[in-house]
Design a protein around this motif. Structure first.
Motif, PDB file in Angstrom:
ATOM      1  N   GLY A 144       0.809  -1.066  -0.009  1.00 47.62           N
ATOM      2  CA  GLY A 144      -0.086  -0.076   0.220  1.00 47.62           C
ATOM      3  C   GLY A 144       0.818   1.254   0.136  1.00 47.62           C
ATOM      4  N   VAL A 145       2.270   1.280  -0.321  1.00 51.18           N
ATOM      5  CA  VAL A 145       2.961   2.301  -0.388  1.00 51.18           C
ATOM      6  C   VAL A 145       3.130   2.821  -1.705  1.00 51.18           C
ATOM      7  CG1 VAL A 145       5.429   3.302  -0.004  1.00 51.18           C
ATOM      8  CG2 VAL A 145       4.641   1.339   1.509  1.00 51.18           C
ATOM      9  N   LEU A 146       2.513   4.141  -1.713  1.00 46.02           N
ATOM     10  CA  LEU A 146       2.566   4.779  -3.049  1.00 46.02           C
ATOM     11  C   LEU A 146       3.907   5.413  -3.597  1.00 46.02           C
ATOM     12  CD1 LEU A 146      -0.329   5.154  -1.809  1.00 46.02           C
ATOM     13  CD2 LEU A 146      -0.796   6.475  -3.464  1.00 46.02           C
ATOM     14  N   GLY A 147       4.006   5.488  -4.911  1.00 42.91           N
ATOM     15  CA  GLY A 147       5.130   6.276  -5.754  1.00 42.91           C
ATOM     16  C   GLY A 147       4.795   7.066  -6.618  1.00 42.91           C
ATOM     17  N   GLY A 148       5.523   7.908  -6.908  1.00 42.32           N
ATOM     18  CA  GLY A 148       5.238   9.155  -8.025  1.00 42.32           C
ATOM     19  C   GLY A 148       6.424  10.044  -7.848  1.00 42.32           C
ATOM     20  N   HIS A 149       6.100  11.270  -8.682  1.00 44.15           N
ATOM     21  CA  HIS A 149       7.022  12.324  -8.926  1.00 44.15           C
ATOM     22  C   HIS A 149       6.439  13.490  -9.020  1.00 44.15           C
ATOM     23  CE1 HIS A 149       6.050  12.815 -13.251  1.00 44.15           C
ATOM     24  NE2 HIS A 149       5.614  11.770 -13.437  1.00 44.15           N
ATOM     25  N   SER A 153       9.955  23.554  -5.884  1.00 44.66           N
ATOM     26  CA  SER A 153      10.600  24.442  -6.227  1.00 44.66           C
ATOM     27  C   SER A 153      11.789  24.689  -7.464  1.00 44.66           C
ATOM     28  CB  SER A 153      11.708  24.739  -4.986  1.00 44.66           C
ATOM     29  OG  SER A 153      11.023  24.943  -3.688  1.00 44.66           O
ATOM     30  N   GLY A 154      10.743  24.176  -8.361  1.00 44.24           N
ATOM     31  CA  GLY A 154      11.538  23.934  -9.728  1.00 44.24           C
ATOM     32  C   GLY A 154      12.378  22.662  -9.952  1.00 44.24           C
ATOM     33  N   ARG A 155      12.614  22.070  -9.019  1.00 42.14           N
ATOM     34  CA  ARG A 155      13.511  20.709  -9.184  1.00 42.14           C
ATOM     35  C   ARG A 155      12.618  19.643  -9.155  1.00 42.14           C
ATOM     36  NH1 ARG A 155      18.949  20.771  -7.752  1.00 42.14           N
ATOM     37  NH2 ARG A 155      18.736  18.519  -8.558  1.00 42.14           N
ATOM     38  N   HIS A 156      12.849  18.545 -10.192  1.00 46.06           N
ATOM     39  CA  HIS A 156      12.133  17.204 -10.357  1.00 46.06           C
ATOM     40  C   HIS A 156      12.713  16.201  -9.064  1.00 46.06           C
ATOM     41  CE1 HIS A 156      10.062  17.674 -14.345  1.00 46.06           C
ATOM     42  NE2 HIS A 156      10.789  18.757 -14.179  1.00 46.06           N
ATOM     43  N   ILE A 157      11.496  15.569  -8.535  1.00 45.47           N
ATOM     44  CA  ILE A 157      11.828  14.649  -7.497  1.00 45.47           C
ATOM     45  C   ILE A 157      11.152  13.420  -7.637  1.00 45.47           C
ATOM     46  CG2 ILE A 157      12.485  16.412  -5.798  1.00 45.47           C
ATOM     47  CD1 ILE A 157       9.951  15.436  -4.479  1.00 45.47           C
ATOM     48  N   ALA A 158      11.440  12.284  -7.465  1.00 44.66           N
ATOM     49  CA  ALA A 158      10.649  11.114  -7.122  1.00 44.66           C
ATOM     50  C   ALA A 158      10.114  11.190  -5.656  1.00 44.66           C
ATOM     51  CB  ALA A 158      11.378   9.822  -7.591  1.00 44.66           C
ATOM     52  N   TRP A 159       9.236  10.249  -5.268  1.00 47.58           N
ATOM     53  CA  TRP A 159       8.670  10.215  -3.903  1.00 47.58           C
ATOM     54  C   TRP A 159       8.071   8.998  -3.640  1.00 47.58           C
ATOM     55  CZ3 TRP A 159       3.603   9.348  -3.775  1.00 47.58           C
ATOM     56  CH2 TRP A 159       2.673   9.900  -4.687  1.00 47.58           C
ATOM     57  N   SER A 160       8.070   8.621  -2.508  1.00 44.15           N
ATOM     58  CA  SER A 160       7.206   7.382  -1.882  1.00 44.15           C
ATOM     59  C   SER A 160       6.491   7.955  -0.683  1.00 44.15           C
ATOM     60  CB  SER A 160       7.996   6.218  -1.788  1.00 44.15           C
ATOM     61  OG  SER A 160       9.107   6.501  -0.499  1.00 44.15           O
ATOM     62  N   TRP A 161       5.316   7.207  -0.450  1.00 43.33           N
ATOM     63  CA  TRP A 161       4.646   7.812   0.724  1.00 43.33           C
ATOM     64  C   TRP A 161       3.843   6.636   1.395  1.00 43.33           C
ATOM     65  CZ3 TRP A 161      -1.278   9.148   0.696  1.00 43.33           C
ATOM     66  CH2 TRP A 161      -1.629   9.768   1.874  1.00 43.33           C
ATOM     67  N   ASN A 162       3.977   6.493   2.576  1.00 46.91           N
ATOM     68  CA  ASN A 162       3.246   5.504   3.433  1.00 46.91           C
ATOM     69  C   ASN A 162       2.454   6.069   4.506  1.00 46.91           C
ATOM     70  OD1 ASN A 162       4.962   6.436   5.299  1.00 46.91           O
ATOM     71  ND2 ASN A 162       6.050   4.489   5.705  1.00 46.91           N
ATOM     72  N   GLY A 163       1.980   7.120   4.255  1.00 46.99           N
ATOM     73  CA  GLY A 163       0.980   7.822   5.367  1.00 46.99           C
ATOM     74  C   GLY A 163       1.786   9.030   6.173  1.00 46.99           C
ATOM     75  N   THR A 164       3.026   9.061   6.146  1.00 53.13           N
ATOM     76  CA  THR A 164       3.881  10.003   6.791  1.00 53.13           C
ATOM     77  C   THR A 164       4.440  10.930   5.720  1.00 53.13           C
ATOM     78  OG1 THR A 164       5.716   8.627   6.786  1.00 53.13           O
ATOM     79  CG2 THR A 164       4.335   8.442   8.640  1.00 53.13           C
ATOM     80  N   PRO A 165       5.091  11.896   6.105  1.00 53.32           N
ATOM     81  CA  PRO A 165       5.547  13.000   5.170  1.00 53.32           C
ATOM     82  C   PRO A 165       6.383  12.034   3.864  1.00 53.32           C
ATOM     83  CG  PRO A 165       5.605  14.039   7.181  1.00 53.32           C
ATOM     84  CD  PRO A 165       5.171  12.635   7.643  1.00 53.32           C
ATOM     85  N   ALA A 166       6.441  12.416   2.840  1.00 54.95           N
ATOM     86  CA  ALA A 166       6.739  11.646   1.599  1.00 54.95           C
ATOM     87  C   ALA A 166       8.308  11.696   1.702  1.00 54.95           C
ATOM     88  CB  ALA A 166       6.308  12.442   0.451  1.00 54.95           C
ATOM     89  N   ILE A 167       8.791  10.685   1.355  1.00 53.11           N
ATOM     90  CA  ILE A 167      10.274  10.292   1.104  1.00 53.11           C
ATOM     91  C   ILE A 167      10.605  10.788  -0.231  1.00 53.11           C
ATOM     92  CG2 ILE A 167      12.403   8.882   1.147  1.00 53.11           C
ATOM     93  CD1 ILE A 167      10.686   7.070   2.996  1.00 53.11           C
ATOM     94  N   ARG A 168      11.538  11.868  -0.329  1.00 46.96           N
ATOM     95  CA  ARG A 168      11.856  12.574  -1.600  1.00 46.96           C
ATOM     96  C   ARG A 168      13.127  12.113  -2.066  1.00 46.96           C
ATOM     97  NH1 ARG A 168      10.008  18.796  -0.204  1.00 46.96           N
ATOM     98  NH2 ARG A 168       8.468  18.242   1.262  1.00 46.96           N
TER      99      ARG A 168
END
Length: 383
Positions: A144-149, A153-168
């Motif tokens: 159930g952990v989500l991923g995206g991009h 602030s103008g920079r591209h990041i990938a992220w994952s999210w498990n219900g707490t602040p997204a990991i960037r």
């Protein structure tokens, strides 16, 4: 956590021939239990699939329909209007995104029969929401952990999210992100990145500790890779383009070509599972009489269908498939196709299932249906 009613929409993960030829991106705790290790290597053979069937086999005898009950089917506490969910975790949480709000961002959402968790300033953005000018949710894993991009602030990041602040995860300066797949159960996240100044494509992988690895790199001149999915054990699926040749591939530490004529199958790669099976869904709009397939390194097998107008939406680690055939939701269990309404006897519970969009490893199905005169999201237990 209190219940919050939302409306959501999700971004699909299929790769069409058109987007590949242009090489343009198609673009009950949520917390996982980390495990150390690397993606499991694929076997060179798969006893379950031994080549492309020459003709559609007659389906095996179907078990008697099961009587649906309140214990089998549950209406999710989320408004259907304007929404589309497309992943169902093994713990039974459905995931997707909410339609763009006043800020212009489409927000990730996770829902169970008991609660709705929607990305917020506190649990996702980490108090810098105004700096986010783009947000895409592209995938979710069986935990159930989500991923995206995103663009922050103008920079591209990938992220994952498990219900707490997204990991960037930051990409190199000058690179954009076309899509993200994963995370795996181990937390591995993979992004398809592109530098428009140098025409260079690079497939990047991140570990949970932030360590970054390059899996593929090329200057895109009528060549490159298009990611379409990641399995729970870290297997990565992609379509490679070399001129007009399109080849499905799997990555388990190295790239392996699959023996499948992708460009002439009139289909798209939808999912890859931990067994190394790739779900190919027909694209009827391309003409012909396309079929669906499960493809491995050993070959491919035809998927059963009840109607020429058939598409397949999801594949679990057991090899089960859900989709739509002739306008009706279907499920394929142990290689046998079932009309979902008939198999679950949905009318006995007051439901009419309209779609089946996801199936998890516990054989729970996610879709939309009519219940008490309204269209609602449902979760159905088939076991």
């Amino acid at each position: 956590m209190g219940m919050r009613m939302t409306q959501i929409s999700t971004q699909g993960i299929g790769c069409t021939v058109a987007c590949l030829l242009s090489l343009v991106g198609c673009g009950d705790s949520l917390a996982p239990t980390p495990r150390n290790g690397t993606p499991s290597a694929l076997s060179a053979s798969d006893a379950a699939i031994t080549g492309v069937a020459a003709a559609q086999a007659a389906p095996a005898a179907k078990p008697a329909a099961r009587t649906a009950s309140a214990a089998m089917v549950t209406a999710l506490p989320l408004s259907y209007t304007g929404t589309l969910l497309d992943h169902l975790s093994d713990p039974g949480r459905a995931t997707g995104i909410r339609l763009a709000n006043a800020s212009g961002l489409a927000l990730p959402v996770s829902v169970s029969p008991a609660d709705v968790v929607m990305a917020s300033e506190r649990n996702f953005f980490g108090n810098d929401r105004r700096r986010w000018t783009l947000l895409r949710t592209t995938s979710a894993n069986p935990l159930g952990v989500l991923g995206g991009h995103a663009v922050v602030s103008g920079r591209h990041i990938a992220w994952s999210w498990n219900g707490t602040p997204a990991i960037r995860y930051a990409v190199p300066a000058g690179y954009t992100i076309k899509t993200v797949v994963g995370p795996s159960d181990d937390g591995i996240l993979v992004a398809d990145t592109y530098n428009p100044a140098t025409y260079e494509q690079e497939i990047l992988s991140w570990q949970t500790n932030g360590g970054r690895t390059s899996l593929y790199r090329i200057v895109q001149v009528k060549s490159g890779l298009q990611l379409f999915g990641m399995a729970s054990n870290g297997l990565i699926g992609a379509i490679e383009r070399d001129g007009i040749l399109l080849t499905p591939k799997l990555y388990d530490g190295q790239w392996h070509a699959l023996p499948f004529d992708y460009i002439n199958c009139h289909c798209e790669a939808r999912r890859v599972n931990a067994r190394g099976q790739v779900l190919m869904s027909p694209l009827p709009d391309l003409g012909g009489d396309p079929y669906g397939y499960l493809v491995t390194r050993a070959g491919a097998s035809l998927l059963p269908r009840a109607d020429p107008n058939t598409t397949y939406a999801d594949l679990n680690d057991l090899g089960d498939v859900v989709g739509n055939s002739g306008g009706r939701p279907i499920v394929i269990l142990d290689g046998v196709l079932h009309d979902l309404n008939a198999y679950a006897d949905s009318g006995a519970a007051g439901w009419q299932f309209l779609s089946a969009v996801a199936i998890n490893g516990r054989r729970q199905v996610l879709g939309a249906g009519l219940w008490q005169g309204q269209t609602r999201w449902y979760r159905l237990n088939l076991r």
